[in-house]
Design a protein around this motif. Sequence first.
Motif, short mmCIF file in Angstrom:
data_model
loop_
_atom_site.label_atom_id
_atom_site.label_comp_id
_atom_site.label_asym_id
_atom_site.label_seq_id
_atom_site.Cartn_x
_atom_site.Cartn_y
_atom_site.Cartn_z
N ILE A 126 -53.35 2.89 -18.53
CA ILE A 126 -52.70 4.16 -18.28
C ILE A 126 -53.55 5.01 -17.34
CG2 ILE A 126 -51.88 6.28 -19.35
CD1 ILE A 126 -50.23 3.73 -19.97
N VAL A 181 -49.77 4.32 -27.17
CA VAL A 181 -50.00 4.22 -25.74
C VAL A 181 -51.40 4.73 -25.40
CG1 VAL A 181 -49.06 6.50 -25.23
CG2 VAL A 181 -48.98 4.73 -23.48
N GLN A 206 -43.85 1.62 -19.82
CA GLN A 206 -44.95 2.04 -20.69
C GLN A 206 -45.47 0.87 -21.51
OE1 GLN A 206 -44.32 5.65 -23.04
NE2 GLN A 206 -45.12 4.59 -24.83
N VAL A 239 -49.00 7.96 -17.69
CA VAL A 239 -48.28 8.36 -18.90
C VAL A 239 -49.02 9.57 -19.47
CG1 VAL A 239 -47.47 7.71 -21.19
CG2 VAL A 239 -47.57 5.99 -19.38
N HIS A 247 -43.65 10.32 -17.84
CA HIS A 247 -44.08 9.31 -16.89
C HIS A 247 -43.91 9.81 -15.46
CE1 HIS A 247 -42.68 7.45 -20.59
NE2 HIS A 247 -43.53 6.47 -20.36
#
Length: 469
Positions: free
Chosen positions: A411, A155, A404, A340, A177
């Motif tokens: 992000i 991520v 996600q 995130v 999150h």
Amino acid sequence: MSPNRRDVLRGLGLAALATPLAACATTGRSAAPTPTVTAAATSAANPLGVNAASPLEVVIFSGGNGDKYAVDLHEAAYSKTYPQSKLKHVGTQKVGTQLRPRFISGDVPDVVNNSGPEALDLQALVQEGQLADLTPLFEAPSLAFPDKKVIDTLVGGVYENSLIDGVPRVLQYTVGHRALWHNAKLFESKGWQLPRTWDEFNALGEEAKKAGIALFAYPGQVGPFYQVWNLVYTAAKIGGNKVIIDIDNLADGAWTAEPVRQAVAAWAQIQKDFGDKAYFGLDHTQTQVKHLQDKVLFYPCGSWLENEMAKEKPDTFEYAIAPVPSVTGTDAMPYEAIFVGVAEAFFVSAKGKNPQGGLEYLRIMLSKEGARGYTEQTRNLTVVNGVVDGLNLTSAVNSAAKAQEAAGKNIITDARFETWYKELFDYSQTQTNSVMAGRITADQFCENMQKKADELKNDSSISKQTRSV
């Protein structure tokens, strides 16, 4: 979640779950050099050059997640791959107390889960050359997706948060999150779709009003920082993460920038048209109960919400997460972008006996089996994208995982001014309540926040921090 735990998460912004101790990790004298084993030749099967017979020592913080996952999953997989290696496991709740003397003496473990209230000071360790460069790990083939490098399976934000003085030194393994939580079952029963634009958000507000439901609420008492996050993250969607970076760096005009003004004005309008001022007098638990009673449609919070309200949650409620709708037609970040925050730090000791094995251990943690198993055991998502499909997880975890994955690299970064400058963050909460209640305008909010930020910037007694990502 207790208030103390909430304060910890709020203060840390979910960017890391451990605060380094004020004292240096290894004060007193430099660590004695520790001879390392000779690395093996690299190959497709052994890209990190692990010496199969070299022992490996792993230290795991045995906190809320325990340390059983490490024994059952990651260490078991390493031992299966390298059966000649003698693996030593150490579980502890006092990482600093237990390891600081070892770093002084030079008898260091190979892998450390540096978490908890007694975490080691990573900057001090870097200054003494104790943390291995994780570049070979990030560039190695992924065990989860062999056609990709490890870095391309993670991520967004993982690599950026690994950097210390520009070099990747720390792997943050889990994610949290923050976005808009809602009842998926209510949406299904009403035939409502999640709003992707601000116009759709307003249209849904009209529908919710007809049903006697407030479109949005946040707790004005013991929780206004939820809406501070919401304002700042919305501004980042409009203007990009540079908006948050400028705020954190106390940059000139950071708070009066147009994306911030637009975000504040947009949310103040939602509150005015579809909110309920009664929530300004409620705390987080009271507001969250109203949410569970379907008296509030969207609630801005973090992914701990489901566990926190587990005892109160009725069967008619299914937690799900949604990104903040796009405010303008030219937002810098797409609708799917969400916050995130990466956490749960691991590092490899540069002066350990088996640094190559340490890097391989982290690669195993980032494998499909390692990441899926961790999520299954601890109910926490890892930083590896696309590995939890088919797991029997709670609705909130499943929803966060899908969000996600949909966000990909889009992000929203953590806002660090909340820990760097507590006075500014506390002030932002009072100003947020004021603008959301209609006592001041969005322009006044921005001007007041900028004035406070400038005061701190010009105060020589306050230590200043900077960030580039």
